[in-house]
Structure formats: structure tokens, C-alpha cells
Design a protein around this motif. Sequence first.
Motif, PDB file in Angstrom:
ATOM      1  N   PHE A 198      43.482  90.355  81.370  1.00  0.00           N
ATOM      2  CA  PHE A 198      44.344  89.265  80.929  1.00  0.00           C
ATOM      3  C   PHE A 198      45.737  89.531  81.483  1.00  0.00           C
ATOM      4  CE2 PHE A 198      47.612  88.379  77.606  1.00  0.00           C
ATOM      5  CZ  PHE A 198      47.648  87.007  77.736  1.00  0.00           C
ATOM      6  N   TRP A 199      46.328  88.544  82.150  1.00  0.00           N
ATOM      7  CA  TRP A 199      47.673  88.675  82.714  1.00  0.00           C
ATOM      8  C   TRP A 199      48.613  87.856  81.843  1.00  0.00           C
ATOM      9  CZ3 TRP A 199      49.019  87.023  88.412  1.00  0.00           C
ATOM     10  CH2 TRP A 199      50.295  87.486  88.740  1.00  0.00           C
ATOM     11  N   ASN A 200      49.529  88.539  81.195  1.00  0.00           N
ATOM     12  CA  ASN A 200      50.459  87.918  80.258  1.00  0.00           C
ATOM     13  C   ASN A 200      51.666  87.350  80.994  1.00  0.00           C
ATOM     14  OD1 ASN A 200      52.112  87.160  78.149  1.00  0.00           O
ATOM     15  ND2 ASN A 200      52.644  89.256  77.575  1.00  0.00           N
ATOM     16  N   LEU A 201      51.680  86.034  81.172  1.00  0.00           N
ATOM     17  CA  LEU A 201      52.846  85.357  81.753  1.00  0.00           C
ATOM     18  C   LEU A 201      53.436  84.371  80.739  1.00  0.00           C
ATOM     19  CD1 LEU A 201      51.703  84.794  85.452  1.00  0.00           C
ATOM     20  CD2 LEU A 201      53.182  86.585  84.510  1.00  0.00           C
ATOM     21  N   THR A 202      53.369  84.750  79.448  1.00  0.00           N
ATOM     22  CA  THR A 202      53.863  83.892  78.374  1.00  0.00           C
ATOM     23  C   THR A 202      55.366  83.981  78.170  1.00  0.00           C
ATOM     24  OG1 THR A 202      53.552  85.591  76.672  1.00  0.00           O
ATOM     25  CG2 THR A 202      51.675  84.111  77.120  1.00  0.00           C
ATOM     26  N   GLY A 203      55.986  85.013  78.702  1.00  0.00           N
ATOM     27  CA  GLY A 203      57.426  85.196  78.526  1.00  0.00           C
ATOM     28  C   GLY A 203      57.786  86.126  77.380  1.00  0.00           C
ATOM     29  N   VAL A 204      56.794  86.620  76.628  1.00  0.00           N
ATOM     30  CA  VAL A 204      57.056  87.526  75.507  1.00  0.00           C
ATOM     31  C   VAL A 204      56.076  88.696  75.543  1.00  0.00           C
ATOM     32  CG1 VAL A 204      57.978  85.694  74.010  1.00  0.00           C
ATOM     33  CG2 VAL A 204      55.544  86.251  73.918  1.00  0.00           C
ATOM     34  N   THR A 205      56.393  89.753  74.800  1.00  0.00           N
ATOM     35  CA  THR A 205      55.490  90.884  74.625  1.00  0.00           C
ATOM     36  C   THR A 205      54.536  90.555  73.489  1.00  0.00           C
ATOM     37  OG1 THR A 205      57.114  92.475  75.426  1.00  0.00           O
ATOM     38  CG2 THR A 205      55.349  93.345  74.049  1.00  0.00           C
ATOM     39  N   LEU A 206      53.264  90.812  73.712  1.00  0.00           N
ATOM     40  CA  LEU A 206      52.230  90.493  72.723  1.00  0.00           C
ATOM     41  C   LEU A 206      51.688  91.770  72.095  1.00  0.00           C
ATOM     42  CD1 LEU A 206      50.323  87.868  74.878  1.00  0.00           C
ATOM     43  CD2 LEU A 206      52.025  87.422  73.090  1.00  0.00           C
ATOM     44  N   LYS A 207      51.462  91.728  70.779  1.00  0.00           N
ATOM     45  CA  LYS A 207      50.878  92.883  70.101  1.00  0.00           C
ATOM     46  C   LYS A 207      49.460  92.606  69.616  1.00  0.00           C
ATOM     47  CE  LYS A 207      52.527  92.035  65.431  1.00  0.00           C
ATOM     48  NZ  LYS A 207      53.207  92.603  64.292  1.00  0.00           N
ATOM     49  N   ASP A 208      49.013  91.347  69.760  1.00  0.00           N
ATOM     50  CA  ASP A 208      47.672  90.983  69.320  1.00  0.00           C
ATOM     51  C   ASP A 208      47.142  89.884  70.242  1.00  0.00           C
ATOM     52  OD1 ASP A 208      45.345  90.303  67.885  1.00  0.00           O
ATOM     53  OD2 ASP A 208      46.348  90.509  65.952  1.00  0.00           O
ATOM     54  N   VAL A 209      46.026  90.148  70.890  1.00  0.00           N
ATOM     55  CA  VAL A 209      45.364  89.165  71.755  1.00  0.00           C
ATOM     56  C   VAL A 209      43.887  89.182  71.378  1.00  0.00           C
ATOM     57  CG1 VAL A 209      44.733  88.544  74.116  1.00  0.00           C
ATOM     58  CG2 VAL A 209      47.000  89.515  73.647  1.00  0.00           C
ATOM     59  N   ARG A 210      43.401  88.038  70.900  1.00  0.00           N
ATOM     60  CA  ARG A 210      42.000  87.928  70.481  1.00  0.00           C
ATOM     61  C   ARG A 210      41.367  86.713  71.137  1.00  0.00           C
ATOM     62  NH1 ARG A 210      41.214  91.141  65.604  1.00  0.00           N
ATOM     63  NH2 ARG A 210      43.243  91.995  65.026  1.00  0.00           N
ATOM     64  N   LEU A 211      40.090  86.821  71.438  1.00  0.00           N
ATOM     65  CA  LEU A 211      39.359  85.723  72.056  1.00  0.00           C
ATOM     66  C   LEU A 211      38.237  85.260  71.125  1.00  0.00           C
ATOM     67  CD1 LEU A 211      40.583  87.506  74.467  1.00  0.00           C
ATOM     68  CD2 LEU A 211      38.957  86.282  75.857  1.00  0.00           C
ATOM     69  N   ALA A 212      38.009  83.942  71.120  1.00  0.00           N
ATOM     70  CA  ALA A 212      36.890  83.342  70.384  1.00  0.00           C
ATOM     71  C   ALA A 212      36.232  82.335  71.305  1.00  0.00           C
ATOM     72  CB  ALA A 212      37.389  82.643  69.119  1.00  0.00           C
ATOM     73  N   PRO A 213      34.916  82.214  71.250  1.00  0.00           N
ATOM     74  CA  PRO A 213      34.279  81.160  72.054  1.00  0.00           C
ATOM     75  C   PRO A 213      34.995  79.835  71.793  1.00  0.00           C
ATOM     76  CG  PRO A 213      32.619  82.556  71.033  1.00  0.00           C
ATOM     77  CD  PRO A 213      33.941  82.956  70.432  1.00  0.00           C
ATOM     78  N   ALA A 214      35.260  79.093  72.848  1.00  0.00           N
ATOM     79  CA  ALA A 214      36.050  77.861  72.752  1.00  0.00           C
ATOM     80  C   ALA A 214      35.530  76.965  71.633  1.00  0.00           C
ATOM     81  CB  ALA A 214      36.031  77.114  74.081  1.00  0.00           C
ATOM     82  N   GLY A 215      36.462  76.476  70.815  1.00  0.00           N
ATOM     83  CA  GLY A 215      36.126  75.573  69.733  1.00  0.00           C
ATOM     84  C   GLY A 215      35.676  76.245  68.443  1.00  0.00           C
TER      85      GLY A 215
END
Length: 116
Positions: free
Chosen positions: A27-44
Motif C-alpha cells: 500500500f502506497w500512502n499518498l493521503t498527505g498524512v501519517t496513518l497508524k491504522d490501515v484495514r481492508l474489507a471486501p468491497a461493500g
Amino acid sequence: MLRIGVFLAFSVCMRAEAASPESSTRFWNLTGVTLKDVRLAPAGTTKWGPNQCANDKDGEVDFDERLPITKVAPGRYDVRMRDTRGRACVVNAVEVKEGEVFVVHQRDLTKSCPWR
């Protein structure tokens, strides 16, 4: 001859391990902020997986940093992110491909995202 066979078997195993999605999907973080939690769920869905930031040595993914993604099959996912200030944001239907980098840009964030 036996040595050559053992060497070839070892080489094939090493290549398979190097090409596994657990070691090369990022995952490439180009959101502009530092993230401490990244979670994925099947879409929807709301079946959020584990915090992928646990895969990083400092437990965070900085802006413009790539984060190893583990135990996620290829497909479309909603990505829930929480920054270091505790603000949460979700980006829907992100394509995750085996062994590739997927990106969330700042422009992908919805108007409801607090750091947009």
C-alpha cells in the motif's frame, strides 16, 4: 548430480517465496498524512481485516511510504485508514493485485474525510 537437484529445488522455493503476495503486495500512502491504522474489507462489507500497520517497523505508514500488505487475496477492497490524530476515513473499491502496489491518493478521499 544430487547437488544440482538440491540446488534447483532450493532455487525454486526461494523464487516462490519472493514472489508471494505477502511479501510483495504493498500500500502506497499518498493521503498527505501519517496513518497508524490501515484495514481492508471486501468491497461493500464491514468485515475489516487486521491492522496492516503492524507490518511496519514503527507501526505507522508515513506520507509517501509503502506498507507491506499480508494475508489479503487479490480483489476489490474498501480501505479504512486512521491517522495519528485518530481521524478515520474510508476509500471504497480499491483494486488490490497480487504482488503489486496499490495507492490511495489525497484526491481519492471523499469530502467526508476529515483530513481532505
